[in-house]
Design a protein around this motif. Structure first.
Motif, PDB file in Angstrom:
ATOM      1  N   SER A 215      36.579  40.898  32.540  1.00 20.11           N
ATOM      2  CA  SER A 215      37.400  41.372  33.666  1.00 20.11           C
ATOM      3  C   SER A 215      37.102  40.566  34.931  1.00 20.11           C
ATOM      4  CB  SER A 215      37.164  42.863  33.916  1.00 20.11           C
ATOM      5  OG  SER A 215      35.806  43.105  34.193  1.00 20.11           O
ATOM      6  N   VAL A 216      35.851  40.191  35.117  1.00 20.55           N
ATOM      7  CA  VAL A 216      35.477  39.393  36.287  1.00 20.55           C
ATOM      8  C   VAL A 216      36.003  37.966  36.131  1.00 20.55           C
ATOM      9  CG1 VAL A 216      33.553  38.534  37.680  1.00 20.55           C
ATOM     10  CG2 VAL A 216      33.469  40.834  36.733  1.00 20.55           C
ATOM     11  N   MET A 217      35.980  37.446  34.907  1.00 19.37           N
ATOM     12  CA  MET A 217      36.547  36.109  34.665  1.00 19.37           C
ATOM     13  C   MET A 217      38.023  36.084  35.061  1.00 19.37           C
ATOM     14  SD  MET A 217      35.071  35.088  30.952  1.00 19.37           S
ATOM     15  CE  MET A 217      33.348  35.303  30.539  1.00 19.37           C
ATOM     16  N   VAL A 218      38.743  37.137  34.693  1.00 19.78           N
ATOM     17  CA  VAL A 218      40.168  37.222  35.029  1.00 19.78           C
ATOM     18  C   VAL A 218      40.339  37.287  36.548  1.00 19.78           C
ATOM     19  CG1 VAL A 218      42.217  38.695  34.897  1.00 19.78           C
ATOM     20  CG2 VAL A 218      40.851  38.276  32.840  1.00 19.78           C
ATOM     21  N   GLN A 219      39.590  38.164  37.216  1.00 24.75           N
ATOM     22  CA  GLN A 219      39.707  38.312  38.673  1.00 24.75           C
ATOM     23  C   GLN A 219      39.326  37.016  39.379  1.00 24.75           C
ATOM     24  OE1 GLN A 219      41.222  40.746  39.835  1.00 24.75           O
ATOM     25  NE2 GLN A 219      40.919  42.458  38.456  1.00 24.75           N
ATOM     26  N   PHE A 220      38.276  36.353  38.890  1.00 27.90           N
ATOM     27  CA  PHE A 220      37.836  35.089  39.488  1.00 27.90           C
ATOM     28  C   PHE A 220      38.921  34.021  39.323  1.00 27.90           C
ATOM     29  CE2 PHE A 220      35.412  31.054  39.354  1.00 27.90           C
ATOM     30  CZ  PHE A 220      34.824  31.120  40.611  1.00 27.90           C
ATOM     31  N   SER A 221      39.532  33.959  38.141  1.00 25.28           N
ATOM     32  CA  SER A 221      40.610  32.992  37.890  1.00 25.28           C
ATOM     33  C   SER A 221      41.802  33.251  38.804  1.00 25.28           C
ATOM     34  CB  SER A 221      41.053  33.061  36.426  1.00 25.28           C
ATOM     35  OG  SER A 221      39.981  32.735  35.578  1.00 25.28           O
ATOM     36  N   ILE A 222      42.158  34.516  38.977  1.00 29.28           N
ATOM     37  CA  ILE A 222      43.255  34.867  39.889  1.00 29.28           C
ATOM     38  C   ILE A 222      42.895  34.452  41.315  1.00 29.28           C
ATOM     39  CG2 ILE A 222      44.528  36.789  40.942  1.00 29.28           C
ATOM     40  CD1 ILE A 222      44.346  38.168  38.143  1.00 29.28           C
ATOM     41  N   GLY A 223      41.645  34.660  41.714  1.00 25.02           N
ATOM     42  CA  GLY A 223      41.190  34.246  43.038  1.00 25.02           C
ATOM     43  C   GLY A 223      41.329  32.740  43.243  1.00 25.02           C
ATOM     44  N   ILE A 224      40.966  31.971  42.223  1.00 26.54           N
ATOM     45  CA  ILE A 224      41.115  30.509  42.290  1.00 26.54           C
ATOM     46  C   ILE A 224      42.596  30.127  42.414  1.00 26.54           C
ATOM     47  CG2 ILE A 224      40.820  28.336  40.992  1.00 26.54           C
ATOM     48  CD1 ILE A 224      38.188  29.417  42.081  1.00 26.54           C
ATOM     49  N   LEU A 225      43.434  30.764  41.606  1.00 23.70           N
ATOM     50  CA  LEU A 225      44.882  30.486  41.668  1.00 23.70           C
ATOM     51  C   LEU A 225      45.452  30.825  43.045  1.00 23.70           C
ATOM     52  CD1 LEU A 225      46.060  31.749  38.157  1.00 23.70           C
ATOM     53  CD2 LEU A 225      45.876  29.370  38.952  1.00 23.70           C
ATOM     54  N   MET A 226      44.990  31.923  43.628  1.00 21.68           N
ATOM     55  CA  MET A 226      45.479  32.308  44.959  1.00 21.68           C
ATOM     56  C   MET A 226      45.005  31.316  46.020  1.00 21.68           C
ATOM     57  SD  MET A 226      47.402  34.685  44.148  1.00 21.68           S
ATOM     58  CE  MET A 226      48.012  34.971  45.785  1.00 21.68           C
ATOM     59  N   ALA A 227      43.798  30.797  45.860  1.00 23.41           N
ATOM     60  CA  ALA A 227      43.319  29.777  46.800  1.00 23.41           C
ATOM     61  C   ALA A 227      44.167  28.507  46.679  1.00 23.41           C
ATOM     62  CB  ALA A 227      41.850  29.473  46.544  1.00 23.41           C
ATOM     63  N   ILE A 228      44.491  28.134  45.459  1.00 28.14           N
ATOM     64  CA  ILE A 228      45.366  26.968  45.244  1.00 28.14           C
ATOM     65  C   ILE A 228      46.752  27.230  45.851  1.00 28.14           C
ATOM     66  CG2 ILE A 228      46.577  25.612  43.477  1.00 28.14           C
ATOM     67  CD1 ILE A 228      43.993  26.028  41.724  1.00 28.14           C
ATOM     68  N   ALA A 229      47.267  28.446  45.661  1.00 23.11           N
ATOM     69  CA  ALA A 229      48.564  28.810  46.260  1.00 23.11           C
ATOM     70  C   ALA A 229      48.491  28.718  47.783  1.00 23.11           C
ATOM     71  CB  ALA A 229      48.981  30.212  45.830  1.00 23.11           C
TER      72      ALA A 229
END
Length: 124
Positions: free
Chosen positions: A33-47
Motif C-alpha cells: 500500500s505504501v509502494m502504491v502511495q509513494f508511486s502516486i506521489g512521484i507521479l504527482m510530482a512529475i505532473a
C-alpha cells in the motif's frame, strides 16, 4: 545485545535521523500500500513539473503527499503491532485496524481533493 541510549545531542540526533530514514526505506520497500502511495506521489510530482504548478500549489501538493504517506505509515505500524499482539483474527483487533485504515481513507480523500483543485483547472 543490550540497547544503550546515546545521550549526546548531536550524535543522538544523527542516529535518530538515520533510524527514521531506514524506517522510511523499509516502509517503501516492503509494504504494498505504501509502494502504491509513494508511486502516486512521484507521479504527482512529475505532473507538477509538467504543468508548472505555482509555489502555493507545490506547498499544498507536497503537504497532501506527506499527509498520505505519514498516515499510511502509522496505519502500517498499528497493523503490525496488532498482528504481533494477537496473530489470530479478533473482532476488537479488526475494529482497531479498520479505524487506522479509515484515517488513511480521510488523508487520501483530502489529497484527491487537493489534486483536483490543482489540476482540473489546467485541463479546462
Amino acid at each position: 545485545m543490550e540497547f544503550e541510549k546515546d545521550n549526546t545531542f548531536l550524535t543522538g540526533r544523527l542516529k535518530s535521523v538515520k533510524f527514521a530514514f531506514l524506517g522510511a526505506v523499509k516502509l517503501i520497500t516492503t509494504e504494498h500500500s505504501v509502494m502504491v502511495q509513494f508511486s502516486i506521489g512521484i507521479l504527482m510530482a512529475i505532473a507538477g513539473i509538467i504543468f508548472k504548478i505555482s509555489a502555493t500549489e507545490w506547498l499544498f501538493q507536497t503537504l497532501a503527499i506527506g499527509l498520505v504517506m505519514s498516515v499510511e505509515g502509522l496505519n502500517t505500524a498499528v497493523e503490525k503491532i496488532a498482528d504481533f499482539i494477537h496473530p489470530q483474527y479478533h473482532e476488537k483487533i479488526g475494529f482497531i485496524k479498520d479505524i487506522a485504515a479509515g484515517a488513511v481513507f480521510f488523508a487520501a480523500i483530502t489529497a484527491i481533493a487537493i489534486g483536483l483543485i490543482i489540476y482540473v483547472p489546467k485541463f479546462i
